[in-house]
Design an enzyme around this catalytic site. Structure first.
Site, PDB file in Angstrom:
ATOM      1  CD  GLU A 484      -2.757  -1.281  -0.101  1.00  0.00           C
ATOM      2  OE1 GLU A 484      -2.939  -0.269  -0.811  1.00  0.00           O
ATOM      3  OE2 GLU A 484      -3.181  -2.410  -0.428  1.00  0.00           O
ATOM      4  CG  HIS A 487      -1.130   1.295  -4.501  1.00  0.00           C
ATOM      5  ND1 HIS A 487      -1.125   1.214  -5.876  1.00  0.00           N
ATOM      6  CD2 HIS A 487      -1.640   0.111  -4.063  1.00  0.00           C
ATOM      7  CE1 HIS A 487      -1.594   0.029  -6.247  1.00  0.00           C
ATOM      8  NE2 HIS A 487      -1.908  -0.656  -5.168  1.00  0.00           N
ATOM      9  CG  HIS A 615     -10.866  -7.633  -6.438  1.00  0.00           C
ATOM     10  ND1 HIS A 615     -10.907  -8.331  -5.247  1.00  0.00           N
ATOM     11  CD2 HIS A 615      -9.732  -6.901  -6.401  1.00  0.00           C
ATOM     12  CE1 HIS A 615      -9.829  -8.034  -4.541  1.00  0.00           C
ATOM     13  NE2 HIS A 615      -9.098  -7.166  -5.212  1.00  0.00           N
ATOM     14  CB  ILE A 616     -14.849  -8.562 -11.331  1.00  0.00           C
ATOM     15  CG1 ILE A 616     -15.755  -9.728 -10.953  1.00  0.00           C
ATOM     16  CG2 ILE A 616     -13.393  -8.987 -11.324  1.00  0.00           C
ATOM     17  CD1 ILE A 616     -15.787 -10.841 -12.008  1.00  0.00           C
ATOM     18  CB  ALA A 618     -18.668  -4.080  -5.590  1.00  0.00           C
ATOM     19  N   GLY A 620     -14.246  -2.013  -9.481  1.00  0.00           N
ATOM     20  CA  GLY A 620     -13.471  -1.397 -10.557  1.00  0.00           C
ATOM     21  C   GLY A 620     -12.539  -2.333 -11.316  1.00  0.00           C
ATOM     22  CE1 TYR A 621      -7.305  -4.574 -10.134  1.00  0.00           C
ATOM     23  CE2 TYR A 621      -8.625  -3.604  -8.381  1.00  0.00           C
ATOM     24  CZ  TYR A 621      -7.401  -3.818  -8.984  1.00  0.00           C
ATOM     25  OH  TYR A 621      -6.261  -3.267  -8.440  1.00  0.00           O
TER      26      TYR A 621
END
Length: 701
Positions: A484, A487, A615-616, A618, A620-621
């Site tokens: 993290e 990032h 992830h996919i 909810a 953004g992935y």
């Protein structure tokens, strides 16, 4: 309508140096967001009337509108993630459609779109900086993807789809959260939880106390098991009670797949609407829409996943064989029929026997204060920055939250960040993440300064300190903090002053994990690890032989762990390319089909992991989960530049670190990531270092 008085005191509408996290409440959300949207609507109308294809008449006023909304909405969304209450949730849910409506209106503004196109087509285009060109092109592409080129009736249909998708993904994550919270198993007989480490028992007892069992202690119980990760994982790793593991595994895998919280229909509806949206925009499927803003293409992503899958399959098959023979030697009745709730448990036993590493026994060597000191020390070596505590400078949402200032080598502040380390199951969502609070921006600078400094927030879910014992971490949690912070560094060390392409903004999604995964590599670097790993009571450094085992354990079950991620990535792409909602195949059949090539032990027929695949659905992935692997290739290759220079040659490491800072961390979304990578590495990325780091190179040769 809220009165002027209440609006003037609403913290969401004030000018602030740092967000007033301590004074925002659920009752501020409805009036605050509505007043803000009204204000921004007026500013947008003004912009559309006066717009000209120039920076001062287009980009600057637009950035102000976008920034104000993202800062204020980011603030309440953040509070929902770290300090959730039913009231806050309801308030956000109510104003969300209004916010989406405004964003659509902004994204579909013809005058703004035409002005950007005019800049793109003007004779001055070639004299614009690369960052400004990227900004203009991103705005045009975003406008096209948000339906601007559609006829009115089609645009209306598109907008309905967007609103509905926002609602569905919101509902999806609430169902996952509620289903996770719903499962509770109270245990009163210690025999049932034999094998669990003291840290887990302490956590279970704390959970029991919070549910009204005031006398619960780690030693005498009762113990409450939940499906939150810090509770679920220790059960799967350490509980000798196979029936308990099975019960908890099945509960975890079937979260949000039945009753009022069933996500099945929501998933189908999401996939149906995404496909409709893609068709409206002239694409064949939603994966093509997703790839329009990424480095990869559907074909390139498929090709990489298959290359990694074929390198991982045989080692993964071997992993299971090794586990079976090990379990047999240990006299396990289930040895010949190991299944899902046995794998983690026996892997942990095999790892302990092979590398003699017990995750739990390592915890005392990884205390949070030491880990953070070492992380900041590494950042100083690599990037020439100092991270200093700045508690009290900015309001926080919980007394455990720390605030830091990042200074450059001359001692000037260059960024700030919040760090919220501990798990609070009743109000904070699982996992770890980094988010932007403010981005670096020339336009948003306060009077008297030339640029607004970036501010980030890092959130983790570690075991809280107990009494005078600091938060003790597993090695995996240490990696997570490094991840993290990677990032955060890209957000904070950007040199880009154009706010809309600064830091992590406008970086292609599949390149955004590069710095985070790059930082994880340093956890295996001897000097870095030894500077972290000091026993919190005795100060003793982690023994050398333990470090060697940690290093060897890095490639332990690499084939299996790689396949697991490849399964997620592949099922994601399948659902967004070949799957036809309402067709012959159900989502679960797609999952089972993908599993044939990506799971050595086939999933249970009742496996419903898709219902909690946030992830996919909810996060953004969507058609983007492959980007973790894509970025692993980039980050392993970036780290191999340091290996090539010589990890023990401090001068070479500093020089390479400076080059990494000046390219990957500094250029933000102002330059195409492939160009940035080549500028740093001197060539295009290769998957070879990733396979080498994972011990899978021989398998793929």
């Amino acid at each position: 309508m809220a009165s002027e008085d209440t609006l003037s005191s609403n913290p969401l509408l004030q000018n602030f140096d740092f967000p007033p996290f301590d004074s925002v409440d659920a009752h501020h959300v409805r009036p605050g967001i509505r007043a803000l949207l009204q204000q921004l609507e007026a500013e947008l109308e003004q912009l559309e009337k006066a717009v000209e294809p120039s920076w001062p008449k287009l980009v600057e006023p637009l950035e102000k509108i976008i920034d104000r909304l993202s800062v204020v909405w980011g603030m309440i969304n953040h509070l929902k993630a770290v300090k959730d209450t039913p009231e806050l949730r309801a308030a956000i849910e109510e104003v969300q459609p209004e916010k989406v409506k405004f964003q659509l209106r902004l994204g579909q503004s013809k005058p703004i779109y035409n002005a950007f196109k005019a800049i793109r087509e003007s004779p001055d285009w070639n004299s614009l900086s690369e960052a400004r060109q990227r900004l203009v092109e991103a705005q045009i592409k975003e406008a096209v993807l948000s339906g601007i080129a559609l006829e009115d009736d089609k645009r209306e249909e598109f907008n309905k789809i967007e609103q509905e998708l926002e609602k569905l993904s919101h509902k999806f994550s609430e169902n996952v959260l509620d289903a996770t919270k719903k499962f509770e198993k109270l245990i009163t007989d210690k025999k049932e939880i034999e094998g669990l480490p003291p840290s887990a028992l302490g956590l279970f007892a704390q959970a029991a106390v919070s549910k009204g069992h005031e006398t619960a202690t780690a030693d005498t119980g009762p113990w409450l098991i939940t499906l939150d990760a810090p509770s679920y994982l220790p059960v799967m790793q350490h509980a000798k009670n196979r029936a308990l593991r099975e019960e908890v595994y099945r509960a975890y895998l079937s979260r949000a797949s039945s009753g009022d919280l069933d996500n099945t229909a929501i998933i189908d509806q999401i996939l149906k609407l995404r496909l409709e949206k893609a068709k409206l925009l002239g694409y064949r499927n939603y994966a093509e829409v997703s790839m329009a803003t990424k480095m990869a293409t559907v074909e390139k992503a498929d090709e990489l996943l298959e290359k990694l899958r074929s390198a991982s399959w045989d080692p993964a098959v071997q992993d299971i064989e090794d586990l079976k023979s090990f379990a047999k030697n240990q006299g396990a009745a289930e040895a010949d029929s190991l299944t899902h709730w046995d794998i983690t448990f026996w892997s942990e036993r095999l790892r302990e026997s092979k590398y003699d590493i017990n995750e739990e026994e390592l915890r005392p060597y990884f205390s949070l204060p030491k880990v953070m000191d070492a992380l900041f020390g590494l950042a100083k070596t690599l990037f020439g920055i100092d991270v200093v505590p700045a508690d009290g400078v900015a309001p926080v949402w919980n007394s455990d939250v720390r605030f830091y200032c990042v200074k450059d080598s001359s001692g000037n502040p260059t960024a700030y960040f919040y760090f919220d380390p501990y798990s609070r199951p009743s109000e904070k969502r699982d996992g770890a993440w980094m988010d932007e609070v403010f981005s670096r921006s020339r336009v948003m600078a306060q009077k008297g300064s030339s640029v607004r400094l970036p501010v980030a927030q890092m959130v983790c879910n570690q075991t809280p300190p107990v009494g005078d014992k600091p938060s003790l971490m597993t090695f995996r949690e240490v990696e997570t903090v490094f991840h993290e912070f990677g990032h955060a560094l890209q957000h904070m060390l950007t040199k880009e002053d154009e706010g809309l392409v600064a830091g992590i903004r406008n970086i292609e999604w599949d390149a955004v994990e590069l710095p985070s995964q790059f930082m994880e590599n340093w956890c295996y670097h001897r000097d870095t690890l030894m500077s972290i790993a000091k026993h919190y009571q005795t100060g003793e450094t982690l023994p050398e032989n333990v470090y060697k085992k940690l290093l060897a354990a890095r490639t332990f079950r690499a084939g299996s762990l790689s396949l697991r991620q490849l399964k997620f990535a592949t099922v994601d792409l399948e659902l967004h390319t070949k799957y036809m909602p309402g067709g012959a195949e159900t989502i679960y059949e797609v999952d089972q089909r993908v599993s044939i090539k990506t799971q050595v032990i086939p999933p249970l027929p009742e496996d419903r992991f898709l219902c909690s695949f946030s992830h996919i659905f909810a996060g953004g992935y969507a058609a983007g989960y492959y980007s973790y692997k894509w970025a692993e290739v980039l980050s392993a290759d970036a780290f191999s530049a340091f290996e090539d220079a010589g990890l023990d040659d401090i001068k070479a490491v500093k020089e390479t670190g400076q080059r990494f800072r000046n390219t990957i961390l500094a250029l933000g979304g102002g330059k195409a990531p492939l160009k940035v990578f080549v500028e740093f590495r001197g060539r295009e990325p290769s998957p070879e270092p990733l396979l080498r780091h994972n011990g899978l190179l021989a398998a793929s040769a």
